[in-house]
Design an enzyme around this catalytic site. Structure first.
Site, PDB file in Angstrom:
ATOM      1  N   SER A 116       0.867  -1.184   0.000  1.00 53.53           N
ATOM      2  CA  SER A 116       0.000   0.000   0.000  1.00 53.53           C
ATOM      3  C   SER A 116       0.900   1.229   0.000  1.00 53.53           C
ATOM      4  O   SER A 116       2.063   1.159   0.422  1.00 53.53           O
ATOM      5  CB  SER A 116      -0.884   0.013   1.254  1.00 53.53           C
ATOM      6  OG  SER A 116      -1.467   1.289   1.476  1.00 53.53           O
ATOM      7  N   TYR A 120      -1.261  -1.383  10.309  1.00 56.28           N
ATOM      8  CA  TYR A 120      -1.454  -1.490   8.866  1.00 56.28           C
ATOM      9  C   TYR A 120      -0.219  -0.967   8.128  1.00 56.28           C
ATOM     10  O   TYR A 120       0.323  -1.639   7.245  1.00 56.28           O
ATOM     11  CB  TYR A 120      -2.702  -0.718   8.446  1.00 56.28           C
ATOM     12  CG  TYR A 120      -3.026  -0.841   6.977  1.00 56.28           C
ATOM     13  CD1 TYR A 120      -3.769  -1.921   6.500  1.00 56.28           C
ATOM     14  CD2 TYR A 120      -2.598   0.113   6.061  1.00 56.28           C
ATOM     15  CE1 TYR A 120      -4.073  -2.047   5.152  1.00 56.28           C
ATOM     16  CE2 TYR A 120      -2.885  -0.005   4.711  1.00 56.28           C
ATOM     17  CZ  TYR A 120      -3.628  -1.084   4.257  1.00 56.28           C
ATOM     18  OH  TYR A 120      -3.912  -1.204   2.915  1.00 56.28           O
TER      19      TYR A 120
END
Length: 256
Positions: A149, A163
């Site tokens: 990401s 995350y």
């Protein structure tokens, strides 16, 4: 004219039940691959499988928690028996928990939540690779794409520390795989999506999404299909000499 550049390939996609994973699975089917669907949500993954089979695609599915190696190994064996040896792995499964639409600050985060996110986002990629790489090495061919990401390279306030940490670690994991597995004819690359139009965006305010659009050179959000196209390219013959790379699918957001 239909592009069948993945004809004869068997592709396993994790987190295949919806969003980006489902788009990846659909595109591989359209490009001629046999597709193995893995997801923890039995209802969504079985429904997608039914739709794809009804459209005359060759598909099988398995329910598995990717953070559990035994479940991953069992699913890989079952799916290989149905579809043939798996030569392409798309580690797409991931979670980004929110609390009333807001990620937990580090001083508020439950350690169990940290372990859960690490288990899915990072250990899950290891588990599937560990299960499938021996066969790829034996056959001297394999293609791996891990889902990172933009949060793995830059601060993103809509996600939490676990995350971001896992998505940065996925990049390191991918580069190590590329170096270790390259001599065996296996490539490994990562995708780093930006803000993509998936059901997960419902947990984010319209204002937050608009701020990302305003900071993105292409002035829009991405689509799951655009991520799927990048995955299919990185595992096709067109990218045989590309490995150890991180491809941002973010409309130029990281250039800001």
């Amino acid at each position: 004219m239909t592009n069948l550049r993945h004809s004869g390939r068997t592709v396993l996609v994790t987190g295949a039940g919806g969003g980006i994973g489902a788009a990846i699975a659909r595109l591989y089917c359209q490009e001629g691959a046999r597709v193995a669907l893995v997801d923890f949500d039995e209802k969504t993954v079985s429904e997608l499988a039914r739709q794809l089979i009804d459209a005359d695609h060759v598909v099988a599915w398995a329910k598995a928690d990717v953070s559990d190696f035994a479940q991953c190994s069992r699913a890989c064996v079952e799916l290989s028996e149905q579809l043939g040896p798996i030569d392409t792995l798309i580690n797409n499964a991931g979670v980004s928990p929110k609390h009333k639409g807001v990620p937990a600050a580090i001083w508020e985060m439950d350690p169990q939540e940290w372990d859960w996110v690490v288990g899915i986002n990072l250990t899950g990629s290891f588990n599937l690779a560990r299960a499938l790489v021996p066969g790829m090495v034996e056959r001297r061919f394999g293609r791996i794409v891990n889902m990172s990401s933009v949060a793995g390279s830059a601060y993103l306030p809509i996600v939490a520390a676990h995350y971001s940490a896992t998505k940065a670690a996925v990049i390191g994991f991918t580069r190590h795989l590329a170096g270790e597995l390259g001599p065996h004819g296996i490539t490994a690359n990562a995708l780093a999506p930006g803000r993509i139009e998936t059901p997960l965006l419902k947990s984010v305010s319209a204002e937050a999404n608009q701020s990302v659009v305003d900071e993105t050179p292409l002035r829009r959000l991405g689509t799951p299909l655009e991520v799927a196209k990048a995955a299919c390219f990185l595992t096709s013959n067109e990218s045989d000499f590309i490995t150890g790379q991180v491809v941002d699918v973010a409309g130029g957001w990281l250039m800001r």
